[in-house]
Design a protein around this motif. Structure first.
Motif, PDB file in Angstrom:
ATOM      1  N   ARG A  91      -9.853  16.259 -12.284  1.00  0.00           N
ATOM      2  CA  ARG A  91      -9.250  16.615 -13.578  1.00  0.00           C
ATOM      3  C   ARG A  91      -9.976  17.801 -14.214  1.00  0.00           C
ATOM      4  O   ARG A  91      -9.366  18.658 -14.850  1.00  0.00           O
ATOM      5  CB  ARG A  91      -9.307  15.413 -14.533  1.00  0.00           C
ATOM      6  CG  ARG A  91      -8.333  14.303 -14.202  1.00  0.00           C
ATOM      7  CD  ARG A  91      -8.160  13.361 -15.388  1.00  0.00           C
ATOM      8  NE  ARG A  91      -9.418  12.717 -15.768  1.00  0.00           N
ATOM      9  CZ  ARG A  91      -9.848  11.562 -15.267  1.00  0.00           C
ATOM     10  NH1 ARG A  91      -9.123  10.925 -14.351  1.00  0.00           N
ATOM     11  NH2 ARG A  91     -10.995  11.044 -15.681  1.00  0.00           N
ATOM     12  N   VAL A  92     -11.273  17.872 -14.031  1.00  0.00           N
ATOM     13  CA  VAL A  92     -12.064  18.915 -14.698  1.00  0.00           C
ATOM     14  C   VAL A  92     -12.045  20.232 -13.930  1.00  0.00           C
ATOM     15  O   VAL A  92     -11.797  21.298 -14.511  1.00  0.00           O
ATOM     16  CB  VAL A  92     -13.520  18.439 -14.893  1.00  0.00           C
ATOM     17  CG1 VAL A  92     -14.384  19.563 -15.445  1.00  0.00           C
ATOM     18  CG2 VAL A  92     -13.555  17.236 -15.830  1.00  0.00           C
ATOM     19  N   VAL A  93     -12.316  20.183 -12.628  1.00  0.00           N
ATOM     20  CA  VAL A  93     -12.469  21.431 -11.873  1.00  0.00           C
ATOM     21  C   VAL A  93     -11.330  21.693 -10.894  1.00  0.00           C
ATOM     22  O   VAL A  93     -11.234  22.795 -10.351  1.00  0.00           O
ATOM     23  CB  VAL A  93     -13.808  21.447 -11.103  1.00  0.00           C
ATOM     24  CG1 VAL A  93     -14.975  21.272 -12.036  1.00  0.00           C
ATOM     25  CG2 VAL A  93     -13.830  20.378 -10.011  1.00  0.00           C
ATOM     26  N   GLY A  94     -10.503  20.694 -10.633  1.00  0.00           N
ATOM     27  CA  GLY A  94      -9.399  20.894  -9.702  1.00  0.00           C
ATOM     28  C   GLY A  94      -9.758  20.464  -8.291  1.00  0.00           C
ATOM     29  O   GLY A  94     -10.919  20.571  -7.873  1.00  0.00           O
ATOM     30  N   ALA A  98     -13.435  21.164  -4.694  1.00  0.00           N
ATOM     31  CA  ALA A  98     -14.199  19.997  -4.239  1.00  0.00           C
ATOM     32  C   ALA A  98     -15.555  20.409  -3.689  1.00  0.00           C
ATOM     33  O   ALA A  98     -16.569  19.738  -3.921  1.00  0.00           O
ATOM     34  CB  ALA A  98     -13.405  19.239  -3.163  1.00  0.00           C
ATOM     35  N   MET A  99     -15.587  21.506  -2.979  1.00  0.00           N
ATOM     36  CA  MET A  99     -16.842  21.951  -2.373  1.00  0.00           C
ATOM     37  C   MET A  99     -17.886  22.281  -3.435  1.00  0.00           C
ATOM     38  O   MET A  99     -19.058  21.885  -3.332  1.00  0.00           O
ATOM     39  CB  MET A  99     -16.596  23.164  -1.481  1.00  0.00           C
ATOM     40  CG  MET A  99     -15.818  22.836  -0.237  1.00  0.00           C
ATOM     41  SD  MET A  99     -15.389  24.317   0.689  1.00  0.00           S
ATOM     42  CE  MET A  99     -14.849  23.570   2.229  1.00  0.00           C
ATOM     43  N   LEU A 100     -17.466  22.980  -4.481  1.00  0.00           N
ATOM     44  CA  LEU A 100     -18.385  23.312  -5.561  1.00  0.00           C
ATOM     45  C   LEU A 100     -18.922  22.042  -6.207  1.00  0.00           C
ATOM     46  O   LEU A 100     -20.122  21.941  -6.503  1.00  0.00           O
ATOM     47  CB  LEU A 100     -17.681  24.178  -6.609  1.00  0.00           C
ATOM     48  CG  LEU A 100     -18.477  24.486  -7.884  1.00  0.00           C
ATOM     49  CD1 LEU A 100     -19.737  25.265  -7.557  1.00  0.00           C
ATOM     50  CD2 LEU A 100     -17.610  25.253  -8.882  1.00  0.00           C
ATOM     51  N   SER A 101     -18.052  21.056  -6.407  1.00  0.00           N
ATOM     52  CA  SER A 101     -18.468  19.804  -7.036  1.00  0.00           C
ATOM     53  C   SER A 101     -19.531  19.103  -6.214  1.00  0.00           C
ATOM     54  O   SER A 101     -20.547  18.632  -6.745  1.00  0.00           O
ATOM     55  CB  SER A 101     -17.254  18.881  -7.212  1.00  0.00           C
ATOM     56  OG  SER A 101     -16.252  19.496  -7.979  1.00  0.00           O
ATOM     57  N   ILE A 102     -19.341  19.023  -4.897  1.00  0.00           N
ATOM     58  CA  ILE A 102     -20.290  18.324  -4.035  1.00  0.00           C
ATOM     59  C   ILE A 102     -21.614  19.088  -3.971  1.00  0.00           C
ATOM     60  O   ILE A 102     -22.692  18.490  -4.000  1.00  0.00           O
ATOM     61  CB  ILE A 102     -19.697  18.133  -2.625  1.00  0.00           C
ATOM     62  CG1 ILE A 102     -18.466  17.234  -2.694  1.00  0.00           C
ATOM     63  CG2 ILE A 102     -20.730  17.565  -1.668  1.00  0.00           C
ATOM     64  CD1 ILE A 102     -18.729  15.880  -3.326  1.00  0.00           C
ATOM     65  N   PHE A 126     -18.609  10.108  -2.189  1.00  0.00           N
ATOM     66  CA  PHE A 126     -17.940  11.018  -3.128  1.00  0.00           C
ATOM     67  C   PHE A 126     -17.236  12.145  -2.375  1.00  0.00           C
ATOM     68  O   PHE A 126     -16.091  12.496  -2.662  1.00  0.00           O
ATOM     69  CB  PHE A 126     -18.952  11.636  -4.096  1.00  0.00           C
ATOM     70  CG  PHE A 126     -19.714  10.653  -4.923  1.00  0.00           C
ATOM     71  CD1 PHE A 126     -19.082   9.874  -5.861  1.00  0.00           C
ATOM     72  CD2 PHE A 126     -21.078  10.510  -4.760  1.00  0.00           C
ATOM     73  CE1 PHE A 126     -19.779   8.970  -6.638  1.00  0.00           C
ATOM     74  CE2 PHE A 126     -21.797   9.613  -5.531  1.00  0.00           C
ATOM     75  CZ  PHE A 126     -21.149   8.842  -6.474  1.00  0.00           C
ATOM     76  N   ALA A 127     -17.970  12.730  -1.439  1.00  0.00           N
ATOM     77  CA  ALA A 127     -17.424  13.873  -0.700  1.00  0.00           C
ATOM     78  C   ALA A 127     -16.178  13.489   0.076  1.00  0.00           C
ATOM     79  O   ALA A 127     -15.171  14.211   0.069  1.00  0.00           O
ATOM     80  CB  ALA A 127     -18.490  14.435   0.241  1.00  0.00           C
TER      81      ALA A 127
END
Length: 467
Positions: A91-94, A98-102, A126-127
């Motif tokens: 919801r926040v980053v799209g 996903a890669m940036l989040s991990i 999570f990943a």
């Protein structure tokens, strides 16, 4: 000839690891094969007195960390906290970020002092969920975790509490905040170039129509959350926060409480000698173990029912994964110890000393020895123990500050250490259920970025005098 023997053993182990054979079996085969060709009479003594000694010593210290890390990752998965965090992240980053989040999650954990191996176990659920929802190929997960956990927060950013940033302090009289500007710039370089590479790989997969993967063929997939409503993302994040804070507090409290050593007399028949434990050697490990126990307790506190419902079967797979990962890494540790004891290894070390530039000499020496031994901390320890006086003398002659020597050595240790036989790489692939053939190419690309960053930092020092 002694050099060729060492090289052949290294190439053989990398080959069998890449082909998917068990490193637990072939690490001693490669190491003892090199001993056989060097001095056949030393095969049995080296196996028992060095290989097994180092392997078992590694397990004695670190297997509880592997076990608790695996259990922490499993309860995070069973609780549905991983799915809650993933849903909030999307919801926040799209989903496409996903890669940036991990990478960010891995970076926060490792910079907070959590062991690299623990991060692999904790972040994988999570990943997997985030990549599945974003329909990004699973084979890119290892490279993403490696970028977040094995690179800039391990040894580039100033102040990181990882062992690779601590070892140089004892040789150069520095602290963990050495050369903060160079370290930060090197970390930014690794992050930006690494993310650009991984995003390029993702876009290529999208154009080829490749998704997350066929569920029927994927291995070690986290179980789907069987509970009802997802937890609040802040509650789901709390166990990770607890691990980071508890690790920091215990790191400070344990030495203060126990002092330099602790001893006790076993209550058995006879007159046993006291058991003495040097606290400095285990304080960091005890802190991580205590932090993981606190994290597990936090998950149970907020998600007792879903965790207990699947814990019997889930814990079996977690323990199996911890055993495999721990034994793989321990075998690699034994291999590195045997190779470092052979005459051919000295040939390599002495040859590297002929490089004229002090910083380039240090960087190439440390990263080469880390690659040969398959260990960043092991290779750097060997290099600095043997050549620190030479590095210091050359640096003083050239007017190079010790802080710069520290940062270059630390960053170089995390470069070519991630060859196919590296314990952390094998652990990462085992946990994610992927093979070298499927996922190692991206890990190696991240390694190249990390290695290049060392020379970028050296260039910035010579060009602008930054420290």
């Amino acid at each position: 000839m002694s050099f060729l023997i060492v090289l052949a053993a290294l190439c053989f182990l990398m080959f069998v690891a890449y082909r998917g054979y068990s490193v637990i079996l072939f690490a001693p085969v490669a190491a003892l094969g090199a001993v056989l060709l060097t001095d056949p009479s030393q095969v049995a003594p080296m196996f028992t007195g060095l290989f097994m000694e180092k392997m078992v010593g590694f397990l004695k210290l670190y297997f509880p960390v592997f076990l608790l890390g695996a259990l922490f990752g499993k309860v995070i998965e069973l609780s549905g906290f991983s799915k809650a965090i993933v849903a909030a992240t999307i919801r926040v980053v799209g989903a496409q970020r996903a890669m940036l989040s991990i990478v960010v999650v891995c970076a926060l954990l490792t910079y907070g002092g959590v062991s690299l191996f623990v991060v692999v176990f904790a972040v994988y659920p999570f990943a997997a969920e985030l990549f599945r929802q974003g329909d990004i190929p699973k084979r890119l997960i290892p490279g993403t975790i490696a970028l977040g956990a094995f690179t800039f927060t391990m040894d580039a950013l100033p102040g990181t509490p990882q062992i690779q940033n601590i070892i140089p302090t004892t040789f150069f009289g520095t602290d963990t905040w050495a050369a903060p500007v160079l370290g930060t710039l090197g970390g930014v370089f690794i992050l930006v170039v690494g993310l650009a590479y991984l995003d390029w790989r993702r876009r290529v997969a999208v154009r080829a129509g490749e998704g997350y993967g066929d569920p029927a063929t994927l291995v070690n997939e986290p179980a789907a959350f069987a509970g009802g409503k997802l937890a609040n993302p802040l509650v789901a994040l709390l166990p990770l926060l607890v691990v980071g804070i508890a690790n920091k507090l215990l790191t400070l409290w344990i030495p203060a409480h126990y002092g330099e050593s602790a001893s006790f007399v076993p209550a058995v028949i006879g007159n046993p000698a006291p058991v003495v434990q040097e606290i400095s050697k285990v304080a960091a490990i005890w802190a991580v173990e205590g932090a993981l126990l606190a994290g597990i307790a936090c998950v149970l506190l907020f998600a007792w029912k879903p965790v207990v419902a699947g814990f019997a079967e889930g814990s079996k797979s977690a323990i199996g994964g911890a055993l495999l990962a721990g034994m793989n890494t321990a075998s690699e540790y034994g291999f590195g110890a045997v190779i470092a004891a052979l005459p051919g290894f000295l040939v390599v070390a002495n040859a590297l000393g002929a490089i004229p530039n002090p910083l380039v000499n240090e960087a190439v020496t440390v990263t080469a020895l880390a690659g040969i031994t398959g260990s960043a901390s092991g290779g750097m320890s060997i290099a600095l123990a043997a050549m620190a006086d030479t590095f210091i003398a050359n640096a003083n002659a050239a007017g190079i500050p010790m802080d710069v020597l520290h940062r270059v050595a630390a960053m170089a240790s995390g470069g070519m250490d991630t060859l196919p036989h590296n314990g952390a790489v094998i652990t990462l692939l085992a946990v994610t259920g992927l093979t070298h053939r499927q996922a190692y190419k991206d890990i190696f690309a991240v390694t190249l970025v990390k290695t290049a960053a060392v020379f970028v930092v050296i260039g910035l020092y010579y060009a602008f005098g930054l420290t």
